[in-house]
Motif scaffolding. Sequence first.
Motif, PDB file in Angstrom:
ATOM      1  N   GLY A  78      -6.416 -71.053  22.329  1.00 29.85           N
ATOM      2  CA  GLY A  78      -7.093 -70.294  21.287  1.00 29.85           C
ATOM      3  C   GLY A  78      -6.395 -70.429  19.946  1.00 29.85           C
ATOM      4  O   GLY A  78      -5.261 -70.915  19.864  1.00 29.85           O
ATOM      5  N   MET A  79      -7.100 -70.005  18.895  1.00 31.63           N
ATOM      6  CA  MET A  79      -6.523 -70.055  17.551  1.00 31.63           C
ATOM      7  C   MET A  79      -5.306 -69.137  17.509  1.00 31.63           C
ATOM      8  O   MET A  79      -5.364 -68.001  17.970  1.00 31.63           O
ATOM      9  CB  MET A  79      -7.601 -69.577  16.567  1.00 31.63           C
ATOM     10  N   PRO A  80      -4.177 -69.628  16.991  1.00 29.11           N
ATOM     11  CA  PRO A  80      -2.996 -68.762  16.943  1.00 29.11           C
ATOM     12  C   PRO A  80      -3.188 -67.631  15.935  1.00 29.11           C
ATOM     13  O   PRO A  80      -3.967 -67.767  14.996  1.00 29.11           O
ATOM     14  CB  PRO A  80      -1.890 -69.714  16.487  1.00 29.11           C
ATOM     15  N   GLY A  81      -2.495 -66.531  16.144  1.00 28.73           N
ATOM     16  CA  GLY A  81      -2.527 -65.442  15.184  1.00 28.73           C
ATOM     17  C   GLY A  81      -1.964 -65.904  13.852  1.00 28.73           C
ATOM     18  O   GLY A  81      -0.890 -66.495  13.803  1.00 28.73           O
ATOM     19  N   LEU A  82      -2.701 -65.663  12.773  1.00 26.08           N
ATOM     20  CA  LEU A  82      -2.213 -66.012  11.432  1.00 26.08           C
ATOM     21  C   LEU A  82      -2.078 -64.715  10.649  1.00 26.08           C
ATOM     22  O   LEU A  82      -3.073 -64.055  10.358  1.00 26.08           O
ATOM     23  CB  LEU A  82      -3.195 -66.940  10.717  1.00 26.08           C
ATOM     24  N   THR A  83      -0.851 -64.330  10.337  1.00 29.88           N
ATOM     25  CA  THR A  83      -0.628 -63.067   9.645  1.00 29.88           C
ATOM     26  C   THR A  83       0.070 -63.335   8.323  1.00 29.88           C
ATOM     27  O   THR A  83       1.031 -64.101   8.278  1.00 29.88           O
ATOM     28  CB  THR A  83       0.273 -62.150  10.497  1.00 29.88           C
ATOM     29  N   VAL A  84      -0.444 -62.721   7.271  1.00 23.91           N
ATOM     30  CA  VAL A  84       0.185 -62.897   5.966  1.00 23.91           C
ATOM     31  C   VAL A  84       1.204 -61.782   5.749  1.00 23.91           C
ATOM     32  O   VAL A  84       0.899 -60.603   5.942  1.00 23.91           O
ATOM     33  CB  VAL A  84      -0.877 -62.886   4.852  1.00 23.91           C
ATOM     34  N   VAL A  85       2.421 -62.169   5.406  1.00 24.06           N
ATOM     35  CA  VAL A  85       3.493 -61.198   5.124  1.00 24.06           C
ATOM     36  C   VAL A  85       4.030 -61.536   3.743  1.00 24.06           C
ATOM     37  O   VAL A  85       4.850 -62.434   3.595  1.00 24.06           O
ATOM     38  CB  VAL A  85       4.621 -61.311   6.166  1.00 24.06           C
ATOM     39  N   PRO A  86       3.560 -60.853   2.712  1.00 20.85           N
ATOM     40  CA  PRO A  86       3.850 -61.307   1.348  1.00 20.85           C
ATOM     41  C   PRO A  86       5.314 -61.177   0.936  1.00 20.85           C
ATOM     42  O   PRO A  86       5.838 -62.048   0.245  1.00 20.85           O
ATOM     43  CB  PRO A  86       2.972 -60.398   0.475  1.00 20.85           C
ATOM     44  N   ASP A  87       6.002 -60.114   1.361  1.00 22.23           N
ATOM     45  CA  ASP A  87       7.315 -59.833   0.779  1.00 22.23           C
ATOM     46  C   ASP A  87       8.411 -60.711   1.370  1.00 22.23           C
ATOM     47  O   ASP A  87       9.195 -60.277   2.209  1.00 22.23           O
ATOM     48  CB  ASP A  87       7.642 -58.349   0.976  1.00 22.23           C
ATOM     49  N   GLU A  88       8.489 -61.931   0.875  1.00 24.72           N
ATOM     50  CA  GLU A  88       9.468 -62.868   1.423  1.00 24.72           C
ATOM     51  C   GLU A  88      10.918 -62.476   1.117  1.00 24.72           C
ATOM     52  O   GLU A  88      11.766 -62.533   2.011  1.00 24.72           O
ATOM     53  CB  GLU A  88       9.189 -64.285   0.919  1.00 24.72           C
ATOM     54  N   PRO A  89      11.229 -62.068  -0.123  1.00 22.58           N
ATOM     55  CA  PRO A  89      12.652 -61.815  -0.425  1.00 22.58           C
ATOM     56  C   PRO A  89      13.320 -60.804   0.512  1.00 22.58           C
ATOM     57  O   PRO A  89      14.452 -61.034   0.956  1.00 22.58           O
ATOM     58  CB  PRO A  89      12.606 -61.281  -1.861  1.00 22.58           C
ATOM     59  N   SER A  90      12.634 -59.724   0.849  1.00 27.77           N
ATOM     60  CA  SER A  90      13.317 -58.763   1.722  1.00 27.77           C
ATOM     61  C   SER A  90      13.474 -59.310   3.129  1.00 27.77           C
ATOM     62  O   SER A  90      14.445 -58.992   3.817  1.00 27.77           O
ATOM     63  CB  SER A  90      12.610 -57.404   1.728  1.00 27.77           C
ATOM     64  N   LEU A  91      12.538 -60.156   3.554  1.00 19.49           N
ATOM     65  CA  LEU A  91      12.699 -60.803   4.854  1.00 19.49           C
ATOM     66  C   LEU A  91      13.926 -61.712   4.860  1.00 19.49           C
ATOM     67  O   LEU A  91      14.669 -61.754   5.843  1.00 19.49           O
ATOM     68  CB  LEU A  91      11.449 -61.628   5.198  1.00 19.49           C
ATOM     69  N   VAL A  92      14.098 -62.419   3.767  1.00 18.31           N
ATOM     70  CA  VAL A  92      15.251 -63.323   3.699  1.00 18.31           C
ATOM     71  C   VAL A  92      16.544 -62.522   3.804  1.00 18.31           C
ATOM     72  O   VAL A  92      17.451 -62.859   4.567  1.00 18.31           O
ATOM     73  CB  VAL A  92      15.228 -64.139   2.389  1.00 18.31           C
ATOM     74  N   PHE A  93      16.609 -61.432   3.057  1.00 21.04           N
ATOM     75  CA  PHE A  93      17.839 -60.620   3.074  1.00 21.04           C
ATOM     76  C   PHE A  93      18.070 -60.019   4.457  1.00 21.04           C
ATOM     77  O   PHE A  93      19.189 -60.060   4.984  1.00 21.04           O
ATOM     78  CB  PHE A  93      17.759 -59.532   2.005  1.00 21.04           C
ATOM     79  N   GLU A  94      17.009 -59.488   5.046  1.00 22.52           N
ATOM     80  CA  GLU A  94      17.114 -58.959   6.408  1.00 22.52           C
ATOM     81  C   GLU A  94      17.637 -60.011   7.379  1.00 22.52           C
ATOM     82  O   GLU A  94      18.501 -59.739   8.215  1.00 22.52           O
ATOM     83  CB  GLU A  94      15.733 -58.528   6.906  1.00 22.52           C
ATOM     84  N   GLY A  95      17.086 -61.206   7.251  1.00 25.87           N
ATOM     85  CA  GLY A  95      17.515 -62.297   8.121  1.00 25.87           C
ATOM     86  C   GLY A  95      18.992 -62.603   7.940  1.00 25.87           C
ATOM     87  O   GLY A  95      19.718 -62.823   8.914  1.00 25.87           O
ATOM     88  N   HIS A  96      19.440 -62.592   6.676  1.00 23.80           N
ATOM     89  CA  HIS A  96      20.869 -62.785   6.400  1.00 23.80           C
ATOM     90  C   HIS A  96      21.704 -61.766   7.159  1.00 23.80           C
ATOM     91  O   HIS A  96      22.658 -62.111   7.848  1.00 23.80           O
ATOM     92  CB  HIS A  96      21.136 -62.617   4.902  1.00 23.80           C
ATOM     93  N   LEU A  97      21.320 -60.497   7.020  1.00 21.20           N
ATOM     94  CA  LEU A  97      22.133 -59.442   7.631  1.00 21.20           C
ATOM     95  C   LEU A  97      22.136 -59.562   9.152  1.00 21.20           C
ATOM     96  O   LEU A  97      23.191 -59.499   9.792  1.00 21.20           O
ATOM     97  CB  LEU A  97      21.625 -58.066   7.207  1.00 21.20           C
ATOM     98  N   ASN A  98      20.970 -59.738   9.738  1.00 22.75           N
ATOM     99  CA  ASN A  98      20.882 -59.862  11.196  1.00 22.75           C
ATOM    100  C   ASN A  98      21.844 -60.926  11.708  1.00 22.75           C
ATOM    101  O   ASN A  98      22.664 -60.688  12.594  1.00 22.75           O
ATOM    102  CB  ASN A  98      19.465 -60.266  11.627  1.00 22.75           C
ATOM    103  N   LEU A  99      21.703 -62.103  11.128  1.00 21.64           N
ATOM    104  CA  LEU A  99      22.468 -63.238  11.615  1.00 21.64           C
ATOM    105  C   LEU A  99      23.953 -63.062  11.316  1.00 21.64           C
ATOM    106  O   LEU A  99      24.812 -63.262  12.183  1.00 21.64           O
ATOM    107  CB  LEU A  99      21.930 -64.508  10.935  1.00 21.64           C
ATOM    108  N   ALA A 100      24.241 -62.660  10.090  1.00 18.43           N
ATOM    109  CA  ALA A 100      25.636 -62.564   9.658  1.00 18.43           C
ATOM    110  C   ALA A 100      26.392 -61.539  10.490  1.00 18.43           C
ATOM    111  O   ALA A 100      27.496 -61.798  10.967  1.00 18.43           O
ATOM    112  CB  ALA A 100      25.700 -62.199   8.184  1.00 18.43           C
ATOM    113  N   PHE A 101      25.794 -60.374  10.699  1.00 16.82           N
ATOM    114  CA  PHE A 101      26.521 -59.352  11.437  1.00 16.82           C
ATOM    115  C   PHE A 101      26.689 -59.722  12.901  1.00 16.82           C
ATOM    116  O   PHE A 101      27.695 -59.374  13.526  1.00 16.82           O
ATOM    117  CB  PHE A 101      25.843 -57.990  11.302  1.00 16.82           C
TER     118      PHE A 101
END
Lengths: 408, 408
Positions: free
Chosen positions: B366-389
């Motif tokens: 089936g067609m995969p779920g396509l979800t738009v998540v506009p706020d990229e900068p906060s995702l990037v920062f969150e990702g930094h913290l998750n991985l770094a810690f």
Amino acid sequence: MLAKSSTELVRQQNSVLVLSALRRHGRLAHTEISDATGLASATISSITADLERARIIEKSEQQATVGRGRPRVLFSQRRNCGYLITVIISSDLIQYSLVDYAGTLLDRFSEPRGEGGTAAFLAAISAGLERAVERSRIERGSVLLVSVSSKGLARPTEPVLVWSPVFGSQPVDFAAALKDGWQAKVILNNETLLVAGALLERQVKTQGGGEPVLAALSLGHSIGLGIARRVTGGVPEISAPNFGHMLHMPNGGLCRCGARGCVEAYAGFYAILRAAFEVPVDTIPAKFVPVTEIDKIAARARQGNRMAQLAFRNAGAALGYGLSRLLSLHGHMPVFITGPGTRYQDLLQAGIEEGLAQTHVVRLGGMPGLTVVPDEPSLVFEGHLNLAFSIVDQDIIGSRQSMQAAGE
Amino acid sequence: MLAKSSTELVRQQNSVLVLSALRRHGRLAHTEISDATGLASATISSITADLERARIIEKSEQQATVGRGRPRVLFSQRRNCGYLITVIISSDLIQYSLVDYAGTLLDRFSEPRGEGGTAAFLAAISAGLERAVERSRIERGSVLLVSVSSKGLARPTEPVLVWSPVFGSQPVDFAAALKDGWQAKVILNNETLLVAGALLERQVKTQGGGEPVLAALSLGHSIGLGIARRVTGGVPEISAPNFGHMLHMPNGGLCRCGARGCVEAYAGFYAILRAAFEVPVDTIPAKFVPVTEIDKIAARARQGNRMAQLAFRNAGAALGYGLSRLLSLHGHMPVFITGPGTRYQDLLQAGIEEGLAQTHVVRLGGMPGLTVVPDEPSLVFEGHLNLAFSIVDQDIIGSRQSMQAAGE
DNA sequence: AAGCTTTTTCTCGACAGTCGAGAAATTAGA
DNA sequence: TCTAATTTCTCGACTGTCGAGAAAAAGCTT
């Protein structure tokens, strides 16, 4: 979330470590196990005593006593600790192999793959398994694992074939092939996945390392791909992406899967046939093509026939473009080519390299190593054994009842 | 080969388990930690006592004493146990953030990204890091980790940028940005990899599960892709395939990377510009395109301009075909679209779906779920913290000296 | 205000596992 | 027959987890 850890788990992990050392080197002495695993001698004593009590390993009769000192005691798996049946499904045959716990092949036979739907197919396999245990007079209950391989797409968790060249998207659940009296677990894996796993294990054995990741590409009526990756301190990670039915060309030739423009629709045997005879690309492809047909086309190509040459070149290009995409999405890695199609490597090579050359990853990392490994069947069997025994060992240790009950 | 296990490792693993529970929920009582980790109460006592002695965690002042019973003692990370600096590199800016061990943001500033080669660039980052510690009067030695992100291709093992939109294949080694006096480890990750990691962690937090794997697609001047996969009992597995420079069309449009026919050469901002103005596809693409330019094209497309519409549709198709190949090679998974390009989602959507529709995996799953998540900068920062810690915690526990020395 | 209840934290002993050191075993060679 | 060499086995020290119950500390009741 990480899993919690405990001292019992430590013993479990170190026990399978000992067993896997025994798998890899076969029949080891106390000190050798210690060297191979890095565990202290005292720990080996404790673990081997446990495993011996649980009747999983035994002291070998034949003492290879050489040198001075106290003679070494060799340990090996107890042969009749359990059995393993591998089922290798190909387009025309089903091959059954019975293997004992020490890894020696006890029996092997093949049966023609009959006509009929999935129910008949499963019934045939069920009968084949019965025959395997009866021929060797083995109890059904002592078969620990049935390892099935096929071309196509397997569900990662259950032994269900989600798509296959023969049955299409009609699912085939191999768990249904085992009736009462069997306690065996059933696993199903893509054939080329097993090949990739076997190639990786061979590298580990011979070079003790090498590249930590590789791809196996199987050329034949259909196109298979497996990826195997070593991970530090763990079992290798092997997977079988749907390479053969990845899109090669939008709105391209009709594929057996019903989609258009798949890699297989350009590089599979039937596709080469179609291209060589200039049949329209939306012709429903032939179900089976005898290899001799492709041999004839290859002969014509080698004699200079343009159309035949082009058919192989385009097949190569489809593979090359596909591989370039594989390297883009999975990182740079060497590729091992296997399967009946390897005999046309001379005709495919140019196309493959052309398809690979353009892409960014290849420009950055260089042309990947392309190695031809013709003997696919033994790789498949090796892959079965590697994977199956790692699961069996894990299971046998995991079910601690056996270890404790036998200790009474 | 599996790694050997020992009781000390058990304690290590359970210690990071406790720390990660503290990360996820922040400020927990003894019993809560026990519930979250599954460890026995006695074990929690022992571990927290160790960690407190080692000055890694501390009993929180503020006792949220509610209900009867003995008041709970809340544990949390000691703020000044160490610090973390994240460096987010974008096409025009470099953003520095200083975070304490408890995860609170202490300082943040951005600097324009200057001209010049890699040496000047590294010198600028070096200066930026100095500025970060000086502004907050923190010792260089107490910075445990510098986490850098950029678009482009990072070497998996070392903090080296192998290819980037700005410097091309000229390697940039971020380890060189730290001079004497710094003890920090430096890690480098692709920006969209961090986004994928953050999205997965968000799913775990809110739904406690969901799909075990997802892809993040970042649309902008360049095209980024990250994959994050939960593995049972372990840290999630995140990777950033070279999606933007995967081959979309053989002998296709010229890409910034120098190759032809990359996905980016059809779906990047400069490619949309090129297509909308009917510039020949082998024109050297513009280095920077202001977003307002793309906005204008989008406006024209929304007003019915055919050429502008086609530019977006073709961009969408390039993404769709690319995603179909991604799903073929990595299995079916939902896709989260982010980045500045999400504002043109209305114009891209049709092309994306068209590109996806044809392939075998999509027909099966089936067609995969396509979800738009506009706020990229906060995702990037969150990702930094998750991985770094997760790395910092692992390291801090791994270096047992600290734990034993402090225990004297 | 004293005692009871409730809840959490802490402590103790049992149990499981690994490891290093050295004893015991066993054979080849002097 | 004795000694050196080598392997296996055993013992005690150490580390770790766990369950049960004691200890602590607050609210509630009378």
